[in-house]
Design a protein around this motif. Structure first.
Motif: not given
Length: 626
Positions: A245-250, A273-276, A278-287
């Protein structure tokens, strides 16, 4: 019936709208300024002018701040001023006197900050300027006055941050475009910590560890993993469904497919590598990288362990690099001309390592053709310019300090064009010389240059050489005789008889037509080795190379006859004009070319006195005919 009052905007709304309009206007002006500056970079404007424009443009938008650009001379270990329009000379003198090993260090920043404070400046920004190879080419600094009312509010404004970013990008492009070979390599990072401290290093490096039970779907996250997303140690569930659920839908289908392929042993490891979220609702890129570490007897995955790293900043930098790369492609591919990189190893056999699309417009060749064989250029070089081109090429292979050449090419199926090439070298550690250069089409400017040169040396009315050009030709012929290359030459002065009567009776327009008719007749009688010119008014002079007085007399008689037989017709009547000529011989013992010309002029004067329509020899000829 009363109408309802019109809603009125409160003061905050009005201010917000005004602020929005101001930002839009600022953005439009900044975009126009940046686009124009990029076009100057593309055209090869001088580096000092470009940097000064960038610095002044920034300060014009943010008058409370002063921007300066300093270039790093690695060989001298000094900074030199690239542009600092609002910095005091005393401060700049001290900056350029500093001994600098590497300007991209805290020690240098600290010393620079202290130096600025001594001169009443507060350092707000200090950013390294790097070439596309990663070398430190200089620094960009933004300062304000210590006594000013400036605060940190400006630095929080998006327009200010955009201005700083644009200034850095344009300064780096301008420096790279100028091919200044004064870069210093970035020192490599020290080795990593010992194996026994690896766990602590991972915990504090922004990297988290995860452990997945492939059978139950249960997930374990380390404290560092949770910290990446802003969660506390006790937060986050261990359910796989929550993780998805935390992974960006795209990005979710790609992540699930990659996991499935690794579970089925179709890949050696798992890396995505994908977007996930965060707790504040923003997205980060992680590997995330992982590997199945346990399988059952049938090969089904039981357990997978891996690490996750925050790559948001790397992604941002990658996008900036991609944007810079696109901008570089625009500069090198879209502007007229060919950008190239030419490598000359110690063995002396040079070859292209980069050629822009401009090769098609300049040489009529594809970049791939030049990359495969530099010698293909010779197939389009104009034959008359080949010796000059080859000499310049040999100088490049021999290690010349620069290359500048104007030459002609004949692309297949195209007309002849003029090109101008220029390049500067940079010597690498292994002795290889790397040339960065630019080839531009100067056909239009060359045509104008030749036309202006023609105007400067040609009489406009008759299209014969003017006095200046004729005197140069006369001096050349005299020098040839003095060096023994030629034996003699005859110099003739010609004058149209009673020409003033024509102007007075028929008008200057008819007089001009008579002069043009005589020039045509004169030109038809000359050999390739001869020369003629209009000295002024109705006076003309002729050089007959390699002839004696007898041959000169025959030429004079023939010229008089031809001119008389081809009179100008005006309003149905012939305009009869005769010709008087003075002849002098130029030989090795002549006192000089001007004396010979004066002698022929004296002979012309005698021909006028003795009745006109004749020719006379200078006294030294001891002979006369006419």
């Amino acid at each position: 019936m009363m109408s309802e009052p019109t809603p009125r905007m409160d003061a905050a709304a009005v201010a917000a709208e005004h602020h929005h309009d101001h930002d839009c206007d600022f953005a439009r002006k900044a975009l126009a300024f940046n686009n124009l500056t990029l076009s100057y970079i593309a055209r090869g404007a001088p580096l000092d002018q470009l940097l000064d424009r960038i610095a002044r443009g920034f300060s014009g938008c943010h008058p409370q701040r002063a921007l300066a650009i300093f270039l790093f001379d690695a060989q001298a270990g000094r900074m030199r001023v690239g542009a600092a329009p609002r910095m005091s000379p005393a401060f700049l003198d001290e900056v350029t006197a500093l001994e600098v090993d590497d300007p991209d260090t805290p020690q240098f920043w600290s010393g620079f900050t202290a130096l600025g404070e001594q001169h009443g400046l507060s350092l707000r920004e200090m950013l390294p300027l790097r070439s596309f190879a990663g070398d430190v080419a200089g620094i960009l600094v933004v300062c304000s006055s210590l006594e000013g009312s400036d605060d940190d509010e400006l630095q929080r404004q998006q327009t200010y941050r955009d201005s700083v970013g644009a200034a850095v990008s344009m300064a780096m492009l301008a420096i790279e475009r100028s091919l200044v070979p004064v870069h210093a390599r970035v020192k490599s990072e020290p080795p990593g910590v010992a194996d026994e401290r690896m766990a602590l290093a991972i915990e504090g490096s922004g990297t988290g560890i995860w452990d997945r039970n492939a059978v139950t779907g249960e997930m374990y996250y380390s404290r560092g993993w949770k910290a990446i997303l802003g969660y506390e140690e006790w937060e986050l569930s261990s359910h796989l469904e929550d993780a998805y659920q935390r992974i960006h839908p795209d990005d979710l289908p790609y992540v699930q497919e990659t996991v499935r392929q690794h579970f089925e042993s179709r890949s050696d490891s798992y890396q995505v590598e994908h977007r996930i979220r965060c707790r504040d609702g923003s997205y980060k890129w992680i590997c995330s990288r992982g590997k199945v570490v346990a399988r059952d007897a049938q090969g089904n995955a039981l357990r997978m362990i891996g690490t996750t790293t925050d790559i948001t900043e790397i992604k941002s930098l990658t996008e900036k690099l991609a944007k810079s790369s696109r901008m570089l492609n625009y500069l090198t591919h879209e502007i007229p001309g060919m950008v190239f990189q030419f490598k000359v190893p110690p063995d002396g056999r040079g070859y292209f390592t980069y050629v822009s699309e401009g090769a098609r417009e300049t040489y009529g060749l594809t970049p791939q053709q030049l990359l495969e064989s530099p010698a293909v250029i010779k197939s389009v070089i104009h034959p008359e310019d080949m010796p000059l081109y080859e000499a310049a090429r040999q100088a490049v292979l021999a290690g010349a300090s620069h290359w500048v050449l104007e030459f002609r090419v004949m692309p297949p199926g195209q007309c002849v064009r003029w090109l101008r090439g220029q390049a500067r070298p940079r010597r690498l550690a292994d002795g290889t010389i790397l040339w960065h250069g630019f080839i531009s089409d100067i056909s239009q400017s060359k045509a104008i240059e030749l036309e202006l040169q023609e105007f400067a040396l040609t009489d406009y009315l008759t299209q014969l050489p003017n006095r200046r050009h004729f005197m140069q030709r006369l001096q050349e012929e005299y020098s040839r005789i003095q060096r023994g290359i030629a034996g003699t030459a005859a110099v003739l002065m010609c004058d149209l008889d009673h020409f003033k009567r024509i102007n007075d009776s028929l008008g200057h327009a008819v007089g001009d037509q008579v002069l043009k008719r005589f020039a045509e007749v004169l030109r038809s009688q000359l050999r390739k080795t001869d020369a003629a010119g209009r000295l002024g008014g109705e006076e003309f002079a002729v050089i007959l190379a390699g002839v004696d007085l007898q041959a000169a007399a025959e030429f004079a008689a023939r010229l008089q006859s031809c001119f008389a037989s081809q009179p100008l017709r005006h309003e149905g009547r012939e305009v009869e004009v005769t010709l008087s000529i003075g002849i002098a011989l130029m030989q090795a013992d002549s006192a000089g070319q001007e004396q010979v010309l004066r002698a022929s002029d004296d002979a012309l004067y005698r021909a006028k006195e003795r009745g006109r329509n004749r020719f006379e020899f200078a006294p030294v000829a001891c002979g006369r005919n006419g």
